[in-house]
Scaffold this active site. Structure first.
Site, PDB file in Angstrom:
ATOM      1  N   SER A 142       4.828   2.484   7.758  1.00 26.84           N
ATOM      2  CA  SER A 142       4.494   1.354   6.892  1.00 26.84           C
ATOM      3  C   SER A 142       5.676   0.926   6.039  1.00 26.84           C
ATOM      4  O   SER A 142       6.289   1.744   5.353  1.00 26.84           O
ATOM      5  CB  SER A 142       3.333   1.725   5.964  1.00 26.84           C
ATOM      6  OG  SER A 142       2.132   1.782   6.673  1.00 26.84           O
ATOM      7  N   ASP A 176       0.163  -7.522   1.433  1.00 27.56           N
ATOM      8  CA  ASP A 176       0.614  -6.148   1.613  1.00 27.56           C
ATOM      9  C   ASP A 176       2.134  -6.053   1.558  1.00 27.56           C
ATOM     10  O   ASP A 176       2.765  -5.411   2.392  1.00 27.56           O
ATOM     11  CB  ASP A 176       0.094  -5.562   2.934  1.00 27.56           C
ATOM     12  CG  ASP A 176       0.194  -4.034   2.969  1.00 27.56           C
ATOM     13  OD1 ASP A 176       0.287  -3.424   1.882  1.00 27.56           O
ATOM     14  OD2 ASP A 176       0.196  -3.460   4.077  1.00 27.56           O
ATOM     15  N   HIS A 227       0.815  -1.219   0.000  1.00 26.68           N
ATOM     16  CA  HIS A 227       0.000   0.000   0.000  1.00 26.68           C
ATOM     17  C   HIS A 227       0.851   1.272   0.000  1.00 26.68           C
ATOM     18  O   HIS A 227       0.347   2.359  -0.304  1.00 26.68           O
ATOM     19  CB  HIS A 227      -1.001   0.005   1.169  1.00 26.68           C
ATOM     20  CG  HIS A 227      -0.422   0.332   2.513  1.00 26.68           C
ATOM     21  ND1 HIS A 227      -0.033  -0.628   3.423  1.00 26.68           N
ATOM     22  CD2 HIS A 227      -0.170   1.524   3.105  1.00 26.68           C
ATOM     23  CE1 HIS A 227       0.405  -0.039   4.515  1.00 26.68           C
ATOM     24  NE2 HIS A 227       0.340   1.266   4.343  1.00 26.68           N
TER      25      HIS A 227
END
Length: 304
Positions: A154, A73, A43
């Site tokens: 992230s 992911d 993402h």
């Protein structure tokens, strides 16, 4: 402090441009068969153009996506930088993690480059359901941690007490205050070869059903004699379970392994099975326990 000093140069800042503005996240350097790559979250780079990777010394270089898997992911980047910039970090198995183990997250939350947070493993085997990238499928076998994970973290590494990578942190749930999540390193190790060599990973098993976790209250309401498991509420037409499972069936085991809920089910499918394999389910149907054999399918392609 010593762990931070040993790995800080392995953690990078990833930036790119999307239709809605600037994308930013973290990543870390890994050496696969002598080839230096950067591992991050899918993402972070989804829909991004003009990707760049900036190392801890401030040097930035253009980057391209080598491979990605929305269902985990994960993404792997190649970076057009001199070999001297790359400081690979070791990835170890996450299977030895226990609840209570200390962990360390390093990344770039809100653009604050090189930030470290600490915590413990709060739970293992969690699932995250993501609609935009994964089409509502579960991202399975997630590590839950008390280490604060914020946007910008992230894609950064989750480290054990020895400073080895045991996960990839993800801030995909932006409203999860006090909770951090990470993709387990076992998922990276399982997929990395395919991501680099094939550009993707197609080893996610597919049952072709939707369901809900059982509970005592639901068992009372439905007049069934089991309070745990995963109850089928929809069977996909022409899917792997069509004609094998029925609405109302309660899955309580897979190949003899107890299934308490969706976390157990999704994690077992991810860790222990592959498409086209035979799977024996133990199912409660009309208050009778019965085995059901299924040939697993492959998940349909993720949303673009």
């Amino acid at each position: 402090a010593n762990i931070y000093e040993s790995v800080r140069d392995s953690v990078v800042l990833i930036q790119g441009t999307t239709r809605s503005g600037e994308a930013q996240g973290s990543g870390f350097v890994y050496s696969y068969s002598g080839r230096n790559v950067v591992i991050t979250n899918y993402h972070v780079v989804h829909g991004a153009t003009s990707l760049s990777v900036t190392f801890s010394n401030g040097n930035g270089y253009p980057a391209q996506v080598l491979g990605s898997d929305p269902y985990a992911d994960l993404a792997v980047l190649s970076v057009n930088a001199p070999d001297s910039e790359f400081k690979p970090i070791e990835i170890v198995s996450s299977s030895t993690l226990r609840v209570g183990d200390p962990v360390i997250a390093i990344g770039n939350p809100y653009g604050l480059v090189g930030s470290l947070t600490t915590g413990v493993v709060s739970a293992i085997g969690r699932t995250i359901t993501e609609e935009e990238y994964a089409g509502g499928f579960a991202i399975a076998n997630i590590i839950q941690t008390s280490a604060p994970i914020n946007p910008g973290n992230s894609g950064g590494p989750l480290l054990n007490a020895a400073g080895k990578v045991v996960g990839v942190t993800t801030a995909i749930l932006s409203d999860s205050q006090g909770l951090g999540f990470a993709i387990p390193s076992n998922t990276i190790l399982r997929e990395i070869s395919s991501l680099i060599l094939n550009g993707g990973y197609d080893g996610h098993s597919y049952l072709g059903v939707k369901g809900q976790d059982m509970s005592y209250a639901m068992a009372q309401e439905l007049s069934v004699n089991v309070t745990y498991g995963w109850r089928i509420v929809e069977v996909t037409k022409d899917g792997p379970s069509d004609g094998r499972l029925q609405v109302g069936d309660i899955i309580i085991a897979m190949n003899g392994t107890s299934i308490r809920n969706n976390d157990d089910l999704a994690s077992y499918l991810e860790e222990k099975t592959l498409p086209s394999e035979h799977l024996t389910l133990t199912v409660v149907r009309a208050n009778a326990t019965t085995p059901v054999d299924i040939v697993l399918g492959k998940r349909p392609p993720p949303p673009i």
